[in-house]
Design a protein around this motif. Sequence first.
Motif, short mmCIF file in Angstrom:
data_model
loop_
_atom_site.label_atom_id
_atom_site.label_comp_id
_atom_site.label_asym_id
_atom_site.label_seq_id
_atom_site.Cartn_x
_atom_site.Cartn_y
_atom_site.Cartn_z
N TYR A 211 -15.80 -19.69 -12.15
CA TYR A 211 -15.47 -18.42 -11.49
C TYR A 211 -14.16 -18.50 -10.71
O TYR A 211 -13.43 -17.51 -10.62
N ASP A 212 -13.86 -19.65 -10.15
CA ASP A 212 -12.63 -19.79 -9.36
C ASP A 212 -11.40 -19.62 -10.26
O ASP A 212 -10.45 -18.92 -9.90
N LEU A 213 -11.42 -20.24 -11.43
CA LEU A 213 -10.29 -20.12 -12.36
C LEU A 213 -10.17 -18.69 -12.87
O LEU A 213 -9.07 -18.14 -12.95
N TRP A 214 -11.30 -18.08 -13.24
CA TRP A 214 -11.27 -16.69 -13.70
C TRP A 214 -10.76 -15.78 -12.59
O TRP A 214 -10.03 -14.82 -12.85
N GLY A 215 -11.16 -16.06 -11.36
CA GLY A 215 -10.69 -15.27 -10.24
C GLY A 215 -9.19 -15.33 -10.09
O GLY A 215 -8.52 -14.30 -9.94
N HIS A 216 -8.62 -16.54 -10.14
CA HIS A 216 -7.17 -16.68 -10.04
C HIS A 216 -6.48 -15.96 -11.19
O HIS A 216 -5.49 -15.24 -10.99
N PHE A 217 -6.98 -16.16 -12.39
CA PHE A 217 -6.40 -15.53 -13.58
C PHE A 217 -6.40 -14.00 -13.45
O PHE A 217 -5.36 -13.35 -13.60
N LEU A 218 -7.54 -13.43 -13.15
CA LEU A 218 -7.68 -11.97 -13.11
C LEU A 218 -7.01 -11.34 -11.89
O LEU A 218 -6.31 -10.33 -12.00
N LEU A 219 -7.23 -11.94 -10.71
CA LEU A 219 -6.68 -11.34 -9.49
C LEU A 219 -5.15 -11.38 -9.47
O LEU A 219 -4.50 -10.38 -9.15
N TYR A 220 -4.57 -12.53 -9.81
CA TYR A 220 -3.11 -12.61 -9.82
C TYR A 220 -2.51 -11.87 -11.01
O TYR A 220 -1.44 -11.29 -10.92
N GLY A 221 -3.20 -11.87 -12.14
CA GLY A 221 -2.73 -11.12 -13.30
C GLY A 221 -2.64 -9.64 -13.01
O GLY A 221 -1.63 -8.99 -13.28
N ALA A 222 -3.71 -9.08 -12.44
CA ALA A 222 -3.72 -7.65 -12.10
C ALA A 222 -2.63 -7.35 -11.05
O ALA A 222 -1.95 -6.32 -11.13
N ALA A 223 -2.46 -8.24 -10.10
CA ALA A 223 -1.42 -8.05 -9.08
C ALA A 223 -0.04 -8.02 -9.73
O ALA A 223 0.80 -7.19 -9.38
N ALA A 224 0.19 -8.90 -10.70
CA ALA A 224 1.49 -8.93 -11.38
C ALA A 224 1.75 -7.63 -12.12
O ALA A 224 2.86 -7.08 -12.06
N GLY B 166 -3.53 -18.94 -12.13
CA GLY B 166 -2.83 -17.77 -11.60
C GLY B 166 -1.56 -17.47 -12.37
O GLY B 166 -1.29 -16.31 -12.72
N CYS B 167 -0.79 -18.50 -12.66
CA CYS B 167 0.45 -18.32 -13.43
C CYS B 167 0.15 -17.80 -14.84
O CYS B 167 0.85 -16.92 -15.35
N PHE B 168 -0.89 -18.34 -15.45
CA PHE B 168 -1.27 -17.90 -16.79
C PHE B 168 -1.70 -16.43 -16.75
O PHE B 168 -1.32 -15.64 -17.62
N GLY B 169 -2.46 -16.05 -15.73
CA GLY B 169 -2.85 -14.66 -15.57
C GLY B 169 -1.65 -13.75 -15.42
O GLY B 169 -1.58 -12.66 -16.01
N SER C 175 8.34 -12.48 -9.12
CA SER C 175 8.90 -13.65 -8.42
C SER C 175 8.37 -13.74 -7.00
O SER C 175 8.00 -14.82 -6.53
N ILE C 176 8.30 -12.60 -6.32
CA ILE C 176 7.74 -12.57 -4.97
C ILE C 176 6.27 -12.95 -5.01
O ILE C 176 5.79 -13.74 -4.18
N LEU C 177 5.53 -12.42 -5.98
CA LEU C 177 4.10 -12.73 -6.11
C LEU C 177 3.88 -14.22 -6.34
O LEU C 177 2.99 -14.82 -5.73
N ILE C 178 4.68 -14.84 -7.18
CA ILE C 178 4.53 -16.27 -7.45
C ILE C 178 4.80 -17.06 -6.16
O ILE C 178 4.09 -18.02 -5.86
#
Length: 142
Positions: free
Chosen positions: A45-58, A111-114, A82-85
């Motif tokens: 869940y932690d990896l999915w969270g990073h993927f989805l949360l940062y992806g949607a933010a991007a 997060g980067c992959f997302g 760039s700011i998000l990263i």
Amino acid sequence: MKKSAIVRRKWIVTSSVYLLVLLGIFMAANLGWLPTALLSKIPRYDLWGHFLLYGAAAYLIHRAFGKRMLRVGRFSLSLGISILIGLMVAEEFFQMALPRRTASLVDLAAGCFGILVFYGWGESRDRVARKKLDIKKSPRVK
């Protein structure tokens, strides 16, 4: 007010609200308030969270910044992403100082992959929409 300004304002408001929600999630995680018993039923869940949360933010932030790009040598980078990263890396390092959190390069990679996947999906979606618009505008050939 032009339609493009109205649309951009909607992206700004939407991404601002989303970032506040994201900040709330970070604070809840930092304070140990996340429902980990429930979340742990989801594998990784932690990896999915990073993927989805940062992806949607991007996706949202890239549009809120009007898809502005930075030129870095021969490369163009999205200003918003760039700011998000930068914020994502800072948040991951901040976790080193917190007793309930652990910094992880795997989380950072998720997060980067997302970000890459959601950015690519958004750009692809926009290209399809532009093609449809061009087809509607072009004169019909008999």
